[in-house]
Structures are given as structure tokens and as C-alpha cells.
Design an enzyme around this catalytic site. Structure first.
Site, PDB file in Angstrom:
ATOM      1  CE  LYS A  86      -1.587   3.151   2.468  1.00 25.27           C
ATOM      2  NZ  LYS A  86      -1.740   4.348   1.668  1.00 25.27           N
TER       3      LYS A  86
ATOM      4  CD  GLU B  82      10.031  13.460  10.929  1.00 23.53           C
ATOM      5  OE1 GLU B  82       8.901  12.993  11.079  1.00 23.53           O
ATOM      6  OE2 GLU B  82      10.964  12.821  10.433  1.00 23.53           O
TER       7      GLU B  82
HETATM    8  P1  NAD Z   1       2.393   8.749   7.321  1.00 19.12           P
HETATM    9  O1  NAD Z   1       2.658   7.989   8.562  1.00 19.12           O
HETATM   10  O2  NAD Z   1       1.340   9.779   7.332  1.00 19.12           O
HETATM   11  O3  NAD Z   1       1.999   7.748   6.137  1.00 19.12           O
HETATM   12  C1  NAD Z   1       2.822   6.679   5.755  1.00 19.12           C
HETATM   13  C2  NAD Z   1       1.953   5.605   5.146  1.00 19.12           C
HETATM   14  O4  NAD Z   1       1.077   5.098   6.148  1.00 19.12           O
HETATM   15  C3  NAD Z   1       1.065   6.082   4.011  1.00 19.12           C
HETATM   16  O5  NAD Z   1       0.978   5.086   3.025  1.00 19.12           O
HETATM   17  C4  NAD Z   1      -0.274   6.268   4.700  1.00 19.12           C
HETATM   18  O6  NAD Z   1      -1.378   6.141   3.838  1.00 19.12           O
HETATM   19  C5  NAD Z   1      -0.250   5.131   5.700  1.00 19.12           C
HETATM   20  N1  NAD Z   1      -1.137   5.310   6.854  1.00 19.12           N
HETATM   21  C6  NAD Z   1      -1.604   6.473   7.388  1.00 19.12           C
HETATM   22  N2  NAD Z   1      -2.404   6.216   8.440  1.00 19.12           N
HETATM   23  C7  NAD Z   1      -2.453   4.863   8.575  1.00 19.12           C
HETATM   24  C8  NAD Z   1      -3.103   3.990   9.485  1.00 19.12           C
HETATM   25  N3  NAD Z   1      -3.888   4.453  10.459  1.00 19.12           N
HETATM   26  N4  NAD Z   1      -2.910   2.662   9.361  1.00 19.12           N
HETATM   27  C9  NAD Z   1      -2.112   2.175   8.380  1.00 19.12           C
HETATM   28  N5  NAD Z   1      -1.475   2.961   7.476  1.00 19.12           N
HETATM   29  C10 NAD Z   1      -1.639   4.283   7.580  1.00 19.12           C
HETATM   30  O7  NAD Z   1       3.796   9.336   6.880  1.00 19.12           O
HETATM   31  P2  NAD Z   1       4.087  10.236   5.602  1.00 19.12           P
HETATM   32  O8  NAD Z   1       3.565  11.600   5.879  1.00 19.12           O
HETATM   33  O9  NAD Z   1       3.660   9.546   4.362  1.00 19.12           O
HETATM   34  O10 NAD Z   1       5.686  10.256   5.593  1.00 19.12           O
HETATM   35  C11 NAD Z   1       6.432  11.132   6.359  1.00 19.12           C
HETATM   36  C12 NAD Z   1       6.960  10.459   7.595  1.00 19.12           C
HETATM   37  O11 NAD Z   1       7.675   9.289   7.234  1.00 19.12           O
HETATM   38  C13 NAD Z   1       7.933  11.296   8.358  1.00 19.12           C
HETATM   39  O12 NAD Z   1       7.659  11.196   9.735  1.00 19.12           O
HETATM   40  C14 NAD Z   1       9.281  10.664   8.050  1.00 19.12           C
HETATM   41  O13 NAD Z   1      10.274  10.876   8.997  1.00 19.12           O
HETATM   42  C15 NAD Z   1       8.916   9.248   7.926  1.00 19.12           C
HETATM   43  N6  NAD Z   1       9.918   8.522   7.134  1.00 19.12           N
HETATM   44  C16 NAD Z   1      10.757   7.637   7.758  1.00 19.12           C
HETATM   45  C17 NAD Z   1      11.731   6.976   7.049  1.00 19.12           C
HETATM   46  C18 NAD Z   1      12.669   6.003   7.686  1.00 19.12           C
HETATM   47  O14 NAD Z   1      13.251   5.196   6.983  1.00 19.12           O
HETATM   48  N7  NAD Z   1      12.856   6.013   8.992  1.00 19.12           N
HETATM   49  C19 NAD Z   1      11.839   7.204   5.681  1.00 19.12           C
HETATM   50  C20 NAD Z   1      10.978   8.097   5.081  1.00 19.12           C
HETATM   51  C21 NAD Z   1      10.003   8.743   5.821  1.00 19.12           C
END
Ligand code: NAD
Length: 472
Positions: free
Chosen positions: A171, A379
Site C-alpha cells: 500500500k 520533526e
Molecule cells: P504517514 O505515517 O502519514 O503515512 C505513511 C503511510 O502510512 C502512508 O501510506 C499512509 O497512507 C499510511 N497510513 C496512514 N495512516 C495509517 C493507518 N492508520 N494505518 C495504516 N497505514 C496508515 O507518513 P508520511 O507523511 O507519508 O511520511 C512522512 C513520515 O515518514 C515522516 O515522519 C518521516 O520521517 C517518515 N519517514 C521515515 C523513514 C525512515 O526510513 N525512517 C523514511 C521516510 C520517511
């Protein structure tokens, strides 16, 4: 031209998403709709997980050399689509095309290549006393990925999962799904066996929750925010499913008094601004020895003021927009709050010019940031760098470790031994000394609330394996 995708990818073929709503994809530079993808449901997740489960036994039993050959064909198909993928990332995320080509496409191709090699030579069984210790694939993987490195975050899961003998349901982020579709075009062309990889697009609360909570998913591999990671860990806990979490960061760039300041600031500001600051490993706190502080601020301001914002397709552009209007607004609020909290603006800020159209925030540097304030603790995920003065190495380590995160970091000193000593004291998953290059084979992941587990290289492969002891 709009990209209209109307299918999921299930059991080795495109599957029409009839009757599903569609989700719009925007270009953050133009604010225009550039495509639509279907919004999946829990039923679609069921079908995808069933396809992955049906494929598991056969894929797990496939000779590792054949699995490596499949990944090699995928590498060739992805390489052939490299330009199209870079342009798509530039369109749906806003990364300048040059950076998109080098990082957003180049990095996942490197990672995929590394797993072609690792898949072909799996870890040999170990003998421990009268036991034979073997590694076996963990099963069906639910992979949930973010938007900031839309191809890399997927490949960093898919490649080791497939190399280990697992099958997978993806997803991707609803903000950047078009890149995922290009990956699945490549998967289809590469002829991976039906059901080994499956795609369901949709929102986090619907498709993400259904996948993370699915009874037949053995491991949920998630990259995204810490808040969502926590929710996923709760969903998986009910059935003791494995979780791998790559979450947020607030990494410290520690610049000691004997550092090559020109290099440290140039690389440090570049790191904080990469992908408009939308990088989990970004060094968003710059800790500078007090003796070099004013000099560092001058250099940092000059570096930030040198960035050209604009159209990602213009070769002169160094910084694109943020991914969404909501993200832009959040970042602006962080800046306003940081200034109210006593931070001193040295570059960018609320009044600096940005292109009229598009969700831009100027590269912003804020000095004298209180290490306990929101800007030093939260962040931001935008082009905002907090600079904090420190008195000595001990103080630098204390400030660096004053964080609930622990993903990455850096140390600068002309005395490499001293830098390593400081690096060893940082509670974080990775530290780069004097701008050392990224190593795609090194374990990648976080301490503390930055996550659980490691991606990349052999450590990444181990995430997708169970360990069995056979006594003789
Ligand atoms: P997000 O957590 O909003 O979303 C990530 C994914 O999770 C998306 O596909 C989203 O649709 C899904 N999602 C959202 N709510 C959900 C739920 N309740 N249950 C299951 N899935 C759900 O994050 P984002 O805004 O897409 O990305 C930014 C964040 O990702 C930042 O905090 C960043 O630091 C982190 N990030 C971490 C790494 C790493 O390797 N540590 C790498 C890239 C990004």
C-alpha cells in the site's frame, strides 16, 4: 497529461477496481491534478493477501538463484523506465528532476542490485552444538510506504522480502501512488510469478489499517511517521505479528571546534534541505561549538540564500515545493512558533519570497534554538534548520541525545578518532563522519522512537526471515 490508473495489481495481473472511488494526485508545483488512482477497500486487501498467501509456498521453495534472476529482470525493467520514473517523482512530489534522477531513481536501483547479489547467496545454515540453525522466509508481508522517497521506500522492502522468499502486498502513499504504478508496470513486464507482489492503493485509515490488521499478514513493514507507526504496532500486537518500523527523526549534526567549517556547513545545510527537508534522516539540528558559532551562522545563511526555488523541471532549480498544501502550512506554523519561542531568524522565514504558485517554503535557518523547544524536538519535515550552540564534546552529546528520536546524525572534526568517540556516544542508528558517503549495504534504522528493526544489506534481509533450530 493526466495519468488515470483504474486497476489494482493482484495475482499477477491488473485487476479493475470497479465501483471504487478515485483519489486525486496533485503536482505540488502547479497545484494541478495530474492523475487519479482507485481508493481500495478492506475487501481489496483481502483479495491481495489471499493472492500473496497462495503464492507463498511456491516462491519460498524457489531456488534462490532463480529468485535472484527474477530480481535481476525487475532491475532491467526498472532501469528502462528510469527517466519516466524520475519525471513522475518530479511531478507528484516536486523533487528537482536532477535530484530525482540521482537519488529517487538511482538509489533504489542500487539497492535492488544489492539484493540481486544477496538473493543468490543466502546465509548458509549454521551449526551450533547439535543444532542446525536455518533461516526461513517469514511469510506474507504487508508493506506500507510514505511519499518522500516513493520508489526507494518500496524497493527497500520489496527487494529483501522477495530475496528472502516472502510474498508481499503493497500500500503506497496516496500522495505519490503514480511512481508505485510504474514499479508495477516493471514488475508485470519482468514476469514475476502471480501473487508474489500485489498492489492495493488507497488511504491509510482504510487500506493501511486493513493490511496492518489482517490476520493473514505475518509481518507489517512500515515506513512513515512515528504516530502511524505506533498505530500499526498496536494493530499487529493483537496477533503478535512481526513489525518493522522506519519512523521519524530529528537528527543532530555535531560540528566540533576543529571541524573543516566550510565543508561541514555546506554539506550540513545541503543535507537538511535535500528533497525540501522531507527526508527522515535529515540533520535538522546543527550543533556548533560556541567558538565557531558566528562564523557557522554566516556560512549557513549564505548557503541557504543561494538555493533557487522553482519548477522541478528547470535545471537551475535546487529546491522544489513541499508535497502538499497541508505540509506547507504545517512547516510555516513550525517556523512561526520557533520564532515566538526565541529562535533568531538568519535565513528564509515567513517573509522570504517564494514562487507565487506551488506549495513552497523558503530554506530557513533559525539560530539560538532552545534544545527543549518544539523546533528542536519535533520533526518538521520541511526546509528548516535549527542551529544550537554547544560548549564542548560532552555538551554536544547531551544535546544531541536530548531527543525521542534516534535515526541518523553526523560528526565533523579533523581528528577522526575524536569524531568516532563522539559518534559512539550518540543514541542513533547511523552517524556520518566528515560527510562520508551513504552506504547502501549498511544497516539502516532507528533507535528510540525512530523505529524497530533495520533495512538494507544483510540486516534488511534478516528482517524478512524467521530462524529455526533443528536438533540432531
Ligand atoms: P504517514 O505515517 O502519514 O503515512 C505513511 C503511510 O502510512 C502512508 O501510506 C499512509 O497512507 C499510511 N497510513 C496512514 N495512516 C495509517 C493507518 N492508520 N494505518 C495504516 N497505514 C496508515 O507518513 P508520511 O507523511 O507519508 O511520511 C512522512 C513520515 O515518514 C515522516 O515522519 C518521516 O520521517 C517518515 N519517514 C521515515 C523513514 C525512515 O526510513 N525512517 C523514511 C521516510 C520517511
Amino acid at each position: 497529461m493526466e495519468s488515470v490508473r483504474t486497476d489494482f495489481y493482484l495475482a499477477g495481473d491488473w485487476a479493475p477496481a470497479e465501483g471504487r472511488q478515485s483519489l486525486e494526485v496533485h503536482n505540488p508545483s502547479t497545484e494541478q491534478v495530474i492523475g487519479t488512482v482507485p481508493a481500495g477497500t478492506a475487501d481489496d486487501v483481502d483479495r491481495a493477501v489471499a493472492a500473496a498467501r497462495a503464492a507463498f509456498e511456491g516462491w519460498a521453495a524457489t531456488d534462490p538463484v532463480d529468485r535472484a534472476a527474477h530480481l535481476d529482470r525487475l532491475h532491467a525493467e526498472l532501469t528502462a523506465r528510469g527517466d519516466e520514473i524520475a519525471r513522475t517523482v518530479a511531478s507528484e512530489l516536486g523533487t528537482p528532476l536532477k535530484v530525482a534522477t540521482r537519488v529517487q531513481v538511482g538509489l533504489p536501483l542500487t539497492v535492488l542490485r544489492s539484493y540481486v547479489d544477496l538473493a543468490a547467496r543466502p546465509a548458509a545454515p549454521q551449526t551450533v552444538g547439535n543444532s542446525l540453525v536455518v533461516h526461513e522466509p517469514v511469510g506474507v508481508i504487508g508493506a506500507i510506504t510514505p511519499w518522500n522517497y516513493p520508489l526507494h521506500q518500496i524497493v527497500a522492502k520489496l527487494a529483501p522480502a522477495l530475496a528472502a522468499g516472502c510474498t508481499l502486498v503493497l500500500k503506497p502513499s496516496e500522495l505519490t501512488p503514480l511512481t508505485a504504478y510504474l514499479l508495477f508496470d516493471a514488475i508485470h513486464a519482468a514476469g514475476l510469478p502471480p501473487g508474489v507482489v500485489n498492489l492495493v492503493t488507497g488511504t491509510g485509515p482504510v487500506v493501511g489499517e486493513a493490511l496492518a490488521g489482517h490476520a493473514d499478514v505475518d509481518l507489517v513493514s512500515f515506513t512513515g511517521s512515528t504516530a502511524t507507526g505506533r498505530r500499526i504496532a498496536h494493530l499487529a500486537a493483537d496477533r503478535i505479528a512481526r513489525v518493522a518500523l522506519e519512523l521519524g527523526g530529528k537528527s543532530a549534526n555535531v560540528i566540533l571546534d576543529d571541524a573543516d567549517l566550510t565543508a561541514a556547513i555546506k554539506v550540513g545545510v545541503g543535507n537538511a534541505m535535500l528533497n525540501s527537508g522531507q527526508t527522515c534522516t535529515a540533520w535538522t539540528r546543527m550543533l556548533v561549538h560556541r567558538d565557531r558559532y558566528d562564523e557557522a551562522l554566516d556560512l549557513a545563511a549564505a548557503a541557504a540564500n543561494g538555493y533557487r526555488l522553482g519548477d522541478p523541471f528547470d535545471p537551475a532549480t535546487r529546491l522544489g515545493p513541499l508535497v502538499s498544501a497541508a505540509q506547507r502550512d504545517r512547516v510555516r506554523e513550525h517556523i512561526t512558533r520557533a520564532l515566538a519561542d526565541g529562535g533568531r531568524l538568519v535565513a528564509g522565514g515567513p517573509d522570504a519570497p517564494v514562487p507565487q504558485r506551488g506549495w513552497f517554503v523558503p530554506p530557513t535557518i533559525i539560530a539560538d534554538v532552545d534544545p527543549d523547544s518544539a523546533l528542536a524536538q519535533e520533526e518538521v519535515f520541511g526546509p528548516v534548520l535549527a542551529v544550537i550552540p554547544v560548549d564542548d564534546d560532552d555538551h554536544a552529546v547531551r544535546v544531541a541525545n536530548n531527543s525521542r528520536y534516534g535515526l541518523a546524525g553526523a560528526v565533523w572534526s579533523t581528528d577522526e578518532e575524536r569524531a568516532v568517540q563522539v559518534a559512539r556516544r550518540l543514541r542513533t542508528g547511523a552517524v556520518d563522519i566528515n560527510g562520508a558517503p551513504f552506504n547502501p549495504l549498511a544497516p539502516f534504522g532507528g533507535y528510540k522512537q525512530s523505529g524497530l528493526g533495520r533495512e538494507l544489506g544483510t540486516h534488511g534481509l534478516a528482517e524478512f526471515c524467521e530462524v529455526k533450530a533443528i536438533q540432531r
